[in-house]
Design a protein around this motif. Sequence first.
Motif, PDB file in Angstrom:
ATOM      1  N   PHE A  54      35.110  42.548  27.662  1.00  0.00           N
ATOM      2  CA  PHE A  54      36.544  42.693  27.417  1.00  0.00           C
ATOM      3  C   PHE A  54      37.314  42.529  28.720  1.00  0.00           C
ATOM      4  CE2 PHE A  54      34.828  44.661  23.637  1.00  0.00           C
ATOM      5  CZ  PHE A  54      35.714  44.244  22.658  1.00  0.00           C
ATOM      6  N   ILE A  55      38.469  41.887  28.630  1.00  0.00           N
ATOM      7  CA  ILE A  55      39.284  41.656  29.827  1.00  0.00           C
ATOM      8  C   ILE A  55      40.317  42.777  29.949  1.00  0.00           C
ATOM      9  CG2 ILE A  55      40.972  40.122  30.925  1.00  0.00           C
ATOM     10  CD1 ILE A  55      39.518  37.767  29.625  1.00  0.00           C
ATOM     11  N   THR A  56      40.263  43.476  31.064  1.00  0.00           N
ATOM     12  CA  THR A  56      41.225  44.549  31.325  1.00  0.00           C
ATOM     13  C   THR A  56      41.881  44.304  32.684  1.00  0.00           C
ATOM     14  OG1 THR A  56      39.437  45.847  32.285  1.00  0.00           O
ATOM     15  CG2 THR A  56      39.971  46.300  29.985  1.00  0.00           C
ATOM     16  N   ARG A  57      42.954  45.029  32.978  1.00  0.00           N
ATOM     17  CA  ARG A  57      43.573  44.896  34.289  1.00  0.00           C
ATOM     18  C   ARG A  57      42.598  45.365  35.374  1.00  0.00           C
ATOM     19  NH1 ARG A  57      48.633  45.751  31.455  1.00  0.00           N
ATOM     20  NH2 ARG A  57      49.971  43.994  31.954  1.00  0.00           N
ATOM     21  N   PRO A  58      42.646  44.832  36.586  1.00  0.00           N
ATOM     22  CA  PRO A  58      43.657  43.891  37.072  1.00  0.00           C
ATOM     23  C   PRO A  58      43.387  42.444  36.649  1.00  0.00           C
ATOM     24  CG  PRO A  58      42.097  44.358  38.813  1.00  0.00           C
ATOM     25  CD  PRO A  58      41.702  45.224  37.632  1.00  0.00           C
ATOM     26  N   TYR A  59      44.465  41.779  36.223  1.00  0.00           N
ATOM     27  CA  TYR A  59      44.389  40.343  35.969  1.00  0.00           C
ATOM     28  C   TYR A  59      45.721  39.706  36.346  1.00  0.00           C
ATOM     29  CZ  TYR A  59      46.279  42.024  31.424  1.00  0.00           C
ATOM     30  OH  TYR A  59      46.981  42.651  30.438  1.00  0.00           O
ATOM     31  N   CYS A  60      45.700  38.372  36.464  1.00  0.00           N
ATOM     32  CA  CYS A  60      46.914  37.627  36.787  1.00  0.00           C
ATOM     33  C   CYS A  60      47.920  37.857  35.661  1.00  0.00           C
ATOM     34  CB  CYS A  60      46.592  36.142  36.930  1.00  0.00           C
ATOM     35  SG  CYS A  60      48.049  35.087  37.002  1.00  0.00           S
ATOM     36  N   VAL A  66      38.795  39.900  40.606  1.00  0.00           N
ATOM     37  CA  VAL A  66      37.582  40.613  41.015  1.00  0.00           C
ATOM     38  C   VAL A  66      37.979  41.947  41.664  1.00  0.00           C
ATOM     39  CG1 VAL A  66      35.453  40.428  42.344  1.00  0.00           C
ATOM     40  CG2 VAL A  66      36.494  38.376  41.396  1.00  0.00           C
ATOM     41  N   TYR A  67      39.083  41.946  42.418  1.00  0.00           N
ATOM     42  CA  TYR A  67      39.588  43.182  43.041  1.00  0.00           C
ATOM     43  C   TYR A  67      41.065  43.294  42.696  1.00  0.00           C
ATOM     44  CZ  TYR A  67      41.812  40.133  46.413  1.00  0.00           C
ATOM     45  OH  TYR A  67      42.604  39.176  46.978  1.00  0.00           O
ATOM     46  N   ASP A  68      41.651  44.460  42.883  1.00  0.00           N
ATOM     47  CA  ASP A  68      43.052  44.675  42.525  1.00  0.00           C
ATOM     48  C   ASP A  68      43.967  44.293  43.687  1.00  0.00           C
ATOM     49  OD1 ASP A  68      45.421  45.445  41.474  1.00  0.00           O
ATOM     50  OD2 ASP A  68      44.769  47.455  40.889  1.00  0.00           O
ATOM     51  N   PRO A  69      44.706  43.184  43.555  1.00  0.00           N
ATOM     52  CA  PRO A  69      45.567  42.763  44.666  1.00  0.00           C
ATOM     53  C   PRO A  69      46.908  43.503  44.687  1.00  0.00           C
ATOM     54  CG  PRO A  69      45.668  41.157  42.902  1.00  0.00           C
ATOM     55  CD  PRO A  69      44.807  42.282  42.404  1.00  0.00           C
ATOM     56  N   GLY A  77      51.754  42.949  39.868  1.00  0.00           N
ATOM     57  CA  GLY A  77      52.597  41.762  39.777  1.00  0.00           C
ATOM     58  C   GLY A  77      52.101  40.553  40.552  1.00  0.00           C
ATOM     59  N   ILE A  78      50.933  40.657  41.192  1.00  0.00           N
ATOM     60  CA  ILE A  78      50.414  39.529  41.973  1.00  0.00           C
ATOM     61  C   ILE A  78      49.853  38.470  41.013  1.00  0.00           C
ATOM     62  CG2 ILE A  78      48.699  38.807  43.685  1.00  0.00           C
ATOM     63  CD1 ILE A  78      50.909  40.505  44.908  1.00  0.00           C
ATOM     64  N   LEU A  79      50.196  37.206  41.299  1.00  0.00           N
ATOM     65  CA  LEU A  79      49.719  36.107  40.458  1.00  0.00           C
ATOM     66  C   LEU A  79      48.502  35.442  41.081  1.00  0.00           C
ATOM     67  CD1 LEU A  79      53.093  34.403  39.441  1.00  0.00           C
ATOM     68  CD2 LEU A  79      51.857  36.227  38.270  1.00  0.00           C
ATOM     69  N   SER A  80      47.714  34.794  40.225  1.00  0.00           N
ATOM     70  CA  SER A  80      46.557  34.054  40.722  1.00  0.00           C
ATOM     71  C   SER A  80      47.025  32.792  41.446  1.00  0.00           C
ATOM     72  CB  SER A  80      45.644  33.679  39.554  1.00  0.00           C
ATOM     73  OG  SER A  80      46.351  32.868  38.641  1.00  0.00           O
ATOM     74  N   MET A  81      46.178  32.262  42.305  1.00  0.00           N
ATOM     75  CA  MET A  81      46.490  31.022  43.015  1.00  0.00           C
ATOM     76  C   MET A  81      46.778  29.899  42.019  1.00  0.00           C
ATOM     77  SD  MET A  81      46.629  31.476  46.153  1.00  0.00           S
ATOM     78  CE  MET A  81      46.732  29.769  46.694  1.00  0.00           C
ATOM     79  N   GLN A  82      46.005  29.897  40.940  1.00  0.00           N
ATOM     80  CA  GLN A  82      46.144  28.871  39.906  1.00  0.00           C
ATOM     81  C   GLN A  82      47.536  28.916  39.264  1.00  0.00           C
ATOM     82  OE1 GLN A  82      43.015  29.189  37.013  1.00  0.00           O
ATOM     83  NE2 GLN A  82      43.920  27.570  35.748  1.00  0.00           N
TER      84      GLN A  82
END
Length: 263
Positions: A58-64, A72-75, A78-83
Amino acid sequence: MSNTGSFAIPTQLRRAFGAARGFVNAALDLALPPLCAACREPVHGKGLCPACWSKLSFITRPYCERLGIPFVYDPGPGILSMQAIADPPAYHRARAAVRFDEISRALVHALKYGDRLDLAPMMGRWISHCGRELLAEADALVPVPLHWRRLWARRFNQSAALAAAISGESSVPVATGALKRIKATAQQVGLTQAERAANIQGAFRVPEDGKAEVAGRRLVLVDDVLTSGATAEGCARALLRAGAANVDVLVFARVADPGRTSI
Ligand SMILES: [Zn+2]
């Protein structure tokens, strides 16, 4: 002896056979427990056995916050992925219930090709949970449509089945006439990201009589899997062109690293 008499017998026979077949099917349902959609072991409930369930990711926070890709780690908030920064999609946000892996692939394939429509309510529940923030702001759900020829061959649209399940959970209605697939696109399996984008170009359109379901409304596109995002992008562009106020995307499973994983 009249003709009506001789016609009545086959009709009655047909009915009798029909009833017998119904009885046999019901008896088989009682005798055979449902099978795990992933490993085909008998299960007590429906869907997955405990071992496969425990392997679901299951996908949970942190995510983009934009693409829903897990970090992989909590940036930080509100931080977005590079993509998302380098190549922002036409849609606003995407969320997926689980990572696309061996187990979720088996579920998706069972729903799509194995006629396991009984899995849709369970999958819809998980999607509704991961997408609750998006659903709270949504006016309508739009399932990614199949071309009529594929719908004819498969008899049902798995995205529409998921949308119906999500609608049951969230009370957000399904806009059934909002989007049409006007091009019978080749299967996306085995294509590169660029090929997928080209394949989907011009494939979706909001029909004239679907515009009222789209214009000025906040829509959530529903699909089973998000891979390269090309399909979601094609749909979102068509909906935004027709005046949608916002398009978000909800899927059951997403490829967490679209560059490397294929389906
Ligand atoms: Zn299993």
